[in-house]
Write an enzyme that holds these catalytic residues in place. Structure first.
Site, mmCIF file in Angstrom:
data_model
loop_
_atom_site.group_PDB
_atom_site.id
_atom_site.type_symbol
_atom_site.label_atom_id
_atom_site.label_comp_id
_atom_site.label_asym_id
_atom_site.label_seq_id
_atom_site.Cartn_x
_atom_site.Cartn_y
_atom_site.Cartn_z
ATOM 1 N N LYS A 52 0.845 -1.204 0.000
ATOM 2 C CA LYS A 52 0.000 0.000 0.000
ATOM 3 C C LYS A 52 0.880 1.254 0.000
ATOM 4 O O LYS A 52 0.598 2.226 -0.705
ATOM 5 C CB LYS A 52 -0.942 -0.016 1.217
ATOM 6 N N GLN A 96 -4.472 -2.171 9.755
ATOM 7 C CA GLN A 96 -4.299 -3.458 9.082
ATOM 8 C C GLN A 96 -4.808 -4.589 9.976
ATOM 9 O O GLN A 96 -4.401 -4.709 11.132
ATOM 10 C CB GLN A 96 -2.815 -3.668 8.733
ATOM 11 N N ASP A 119 -10.861 2.489 4.350
ATOM 12 C CA ASP A 119 -11.121 1.059 4.137
ATOM 13 C C ASP A 119 -12.626 0.792 4.027
ATOM 14 O O ASP A 119 -13.045 -0.287 3.623
ATOM 15 C CB ASP A 119 -10.564 0.243 5.324
#
Ligand code: NAP
Length: 294
Positions: A52, A96, A119
């Site tokens: 990312k 994460q 997200d």
């Protein structure tokens, strides 16, 4: 039959984002900044975050990683999230997953400010998605929509069958494909492990989206002639002949299914490359203050 090339689409969309970032810089506008919170030393999580960050560099975004040991308490992690929520320099951030067992994932996700939840996992963004309001759509379903859009695949009035009902893929894509929008306006059937006679449904699908995590589960008999097949599955299968020691397999028997399809995504190189691009798109939207105005 056309093979959907996720790598090409990802590269085109990244090119467009890089152009926009360059224009923003020229016009003195803020350069998008994505942060990632990484807890512990899970190898896969380290790789995902590194990818990312690398993608941010490619499009000219700023990025930063906040690393904490497995031993961080839930309270300390929630404090970090509050600080990032209030940091005006950071447009969007992700935590994460998975997190260590003693930390409640839901509490952590709920603590993220919805306007920075790139997200798209916060219930406010999920709720907005269901109501067809501006929102951050979770990366994998958003990536699928982008592929359908890029290839101008007709969705209106089609029967879309989704196999798998996870919170991150199956469930959101089933809602998105039924929305009054493009891509969307499908009649959707959502299948899962309790569905009886699964192939009765899959073989009637104009658009079949498979996300169950069982390598090569869908065979040629389960698919209608002319169907669009989107294979989200991604399973590592040990293969000692490969340098990496594994091969990636999708949920669809590609060789058997592909000849029957109008469009199909391969694994790897289909949905996978789109996931990070979708996260970058959300971060760009955050920098533009496009979804939430404050
Ligand atoms: P998940 O949370 O494990 O959910 C799997 C779903 O499949 C569940 O809803 C389950 O039903 C259903 N299922 C399992 N066996 C079934 C069967 N025999 N018949 C019908 N449905 C069945 O998986 P996920 O997180 O959505 O991931 C699915 C796959 O996509 C995995 O291979 C994952 O690695 C991959 N993935 C890829 C990307 C990407 O970027 N390409 C991103 C995310 C995920 P129940 O709900 O009844 O248990």
């Amino acid at each position: 039959m056309e093979i959907i090339n996720g790598k090409t689409v990802a590269s085109v969309l990244k090119g467009k984002m890089a152009e926009e970032v360059a224009i923003r810089k020229t016009n003195g506008l803020k350069v998008p900044h994505l942060s990632a919170i990484l807890v512990g030393h899970n190898g896969a999580s380290e790789t995902y975050v590194a990818n990312k960050i690398k993608a941010c560099k490619e499009v000219g975004f700023f990025s930063s990683t906040f690393r904490y040991p497995d031993s961080i308490t839930e309270e300390d992690l929630l404090n970090v999230i509050n600080q990032i929520n209030e940091n005006d320099d950071i447009d969007g951030f992700i935590v994460q997953l998975p997190l260590p067992k003693l930390i409640a994932e839901n509490k952590v996700i709920n603590a993220i400010k919805p306007s920075k939840d790139v997200d798209g996992f916060h219930p406010e963004n999920t709720g907005r998605m269901i109501k067809n309001l501006p929102c951050y759509i979770a990366a994998t379903p958003y990536g699928i929509l982008k592929l359908i859009e890029y290839y101008k695949i007709e969705t209106k009035g089609k029967h879309c069958v989704v196999v798998g009902r996870s919170n991150i893929v199956g469930s959101p894509i089933s809602i998105l494909m039924s929305r009054d929008n493009y891509p969307g306006n499908c009649t959707v059937t959502l299948c899962h492990s309790k569905t009886q006679n699964l192939s009765e449904y899959t073989s009637k699908a104009d658009i079949l989206i498979v996300a169950l995590g069982k390598p090569e589960f869908v065979n040629g008999d389960m698919v209608k002639e002319g169907a669009v097949v989107i294979d989200v599955g991604l399973t590592r299968i040990e293969d000692k002949t490969k340098k990496s020691g594994f091969v990636l397999k999708g949920d669809v028997m590609f060789d058997e299914v592909a000849p029957k399809c109008s469009f199909i995504t391969p694994v790897p190189g289909g949905v996978g490359p789109m996931t990070i691009v979708a996260l970058l798109e959300n971060t760009l939207k955050a920098a533009r203050r496009e979804v939430y105005n404050s």
